[in-house]
Structures are given as structure tokens and as C-alpha cells.
Design a protein around this motif. Structure first.
Motif: not given
Length: 248
Positions: A69, A72, A78
Motif C-alpha cells: 500500500d 498508506c 493495510c
């Protein structure tokens, strides 16, 4: 971090650094993202399951998949990916986001590899993933093609990239800038620059030029009556998402 930060825009990073501590506050500055997240996850999980032949009804359906990701933030994507069994790496160029994400993952009992780094630095290091999640990042970078090329390099052959962003038209200016930042005050003023928004056709061209094969695009549509988001086959006028694969 290495010096391969060719697409990082320091002004954009500063905006998100200032908001880092609020990532998991569902009523804070990231409220719109929390509202959108179930819709994003629905699209992401369905695309991954279809591409890799996984059954979402099973426990840990993404076991054995390595997922990145990029951008993120506090880990809103996540954590669900980890719960689905994936080996997940969360990377962000805003350093203050990483401790926030790490602490929340630990509190949630999840093993997530969070890193303060960039797509370029990871590509230079030879990192490889089955899936790259690239959500609401491309409109914040200095060079979209260079950034997307780095994301392509991070994928294994046959890998999948999910990329979402904002369309550029009068409606998106009205909704994302005037509505979200000035009227609703969901986001601090200046969070987005309308001139950096990318049309679906432009994004498909960028993805193709970067070495990817676009295979799908859908809209994320907000309904002010039901106060909820949904996936649309046709309405890509403001928020939208794409799926593309890396040739084998």
C-alpha cells in the motif's frame, strides 16, 4: 531513504504530516476517507480475488500474496489486507504517518511492515509485490508518469495495481474543492489542487505508458441523501478507481 525521491512533492507531504495524528479519528480530518473505505475495500478485494483466483468466503483468502500500500497514511487499507491473510507493506513519504500506523497495528494485534520511504526508493532496491494499492496518491505527486513507472517496477509479472484518484472537470472542482474543503470542511483548505486531478482517459494513458495494461475502471459515488458511497459502472465524474495488470 535513498535519493530516488523524484516524484515527492514536499508541499503535499507537509499537508499530510500536519494531519498524521488524526488518521484513526472517524470524525476527524479523515472522516471522508473512513466513509469511503468500505467502498474502496469492496472494489479492491473483488479485483484481487478475481485476478488471483481467491475465494473471499474463506479464512485468510489472500494468504501467500505480498501487497504494497503505497501512500498508506495511517494504515486504513493495510489493516484489513493483513486480516485477509496478505503479507502487507505500508509505505509513506510523510514520516509522521508511520509511527501512527505502527502503534495502531500493534494495538490491533496485526503484523504490518510500515516504512518511511518512496515508490522510487523501493523500486531501486528491487522490491517485488503481487499487488500494489495506489489509492488517492497520484494527484499529489510532482511527476505522475515517473511515479506510476516506479509502481509498475514494483510489481511482479502478472501483478495487479489498483489506482484511484479524482477526475478533473467542473463537477469535481465543485464537489472535492468547494464542497469537501470549503462547505463541509471535511478536509483542510488546500488539501487538493484541482489542476493536479487526472481524467480517467489520462490515467489509462499514463498507466499504459508506464508498462501496465488497464483492465477496469469504476466510479466511487457519494449519495448525500443516504450519506454513503457506492461503486458505479458509469459515473466516474469525481472519484474513480482503476485496475491494471503487468504483462507476464
Amino acid at each position: 531513504m535513498t535519493n530516488a525521491q523524484t516524484t515527492v512533492d514536499p508541499a503535499e507531504i507537509a499537508k499530510f504530516e500536519a494531519m498524521a495524528a488524526e488518521w484513526w479519528d472517524v470524525n476527524g480530518k479523515f472522516k471522508p476517507l473512513h466513509m469511503l473505505n468500505p467502498c474502496r475495500l469492496d472494489y479492491i478485494t473483488r479485483q484481487i480475488a478475481a485476478e488471483f483466483g481467491r475465494d473471499l468466503a474463506k479464512d485468510a483468502p489472500f494468504e501467500g500474496l505480498r501487497i504494497l500500500d503505497i501512500g498508506c497514511g495511517g494504515g486504513l487499507l493495510c489493516e484489513p489486507m493483513a486480516r485477509l491473510g496478505a503479507t502487507i507493506v505500508g509505505a509513506d513519504a510523510a514520516e509522521r504517518n508511520i509511527p501512527v500506523a505502527k502503534v495502531h497495528a500493534e494495538q490491533s494485534g496485526l503484523d504490518i511492515d510500515y516504512r518511511f520511504t518512496t515508490a522510487e526508493a523501493m523500486a531501486e532496491a528491487g522490491e517485488q509485490f503481487d499487488v500494489v494499492l495506489n489509492m488517492e496518491v497520484v494527484e499529489h505527486v510532482a511527476d505522475p508518469l515517473a511515479y506510476l513507472t516506479a509502481c509498475q517496477q514494483l510489481l511482479k509479472p502478472g501483478g495487479l495495481q489498483i489506482c484511484s484518484t479524482l477526475n478533473r472537470n467542473p463537477k469535481s472542482y465543485l464537489m472535492a474543492i468547494i464542497g469537501a474543503e470549503h462547505i463541509m470542511r471535511w478536509l483542510p483548505k488546500g488539501t487538493h489542487e484541482w489542476s493536479k486531478f487526472i481524467t480517467p482517459d489520462e490515467l489509462f494513458e499514463l498507466l499504459t505508458t508506464s508498462g501496465m495494461t488497464p483492465v477496469d475502471r469504476k466510479g466511487f459515488v457519494f449519495n448525500p441523501i443516504s450519506w454513503s458511497w457506492s461503486i458505479s459502472e458509469k459515473d466516474l465524474s469525481v472519484n474513480y478507481v482503476t485496475a491494471s495488470t503487468k504483462p507476464t
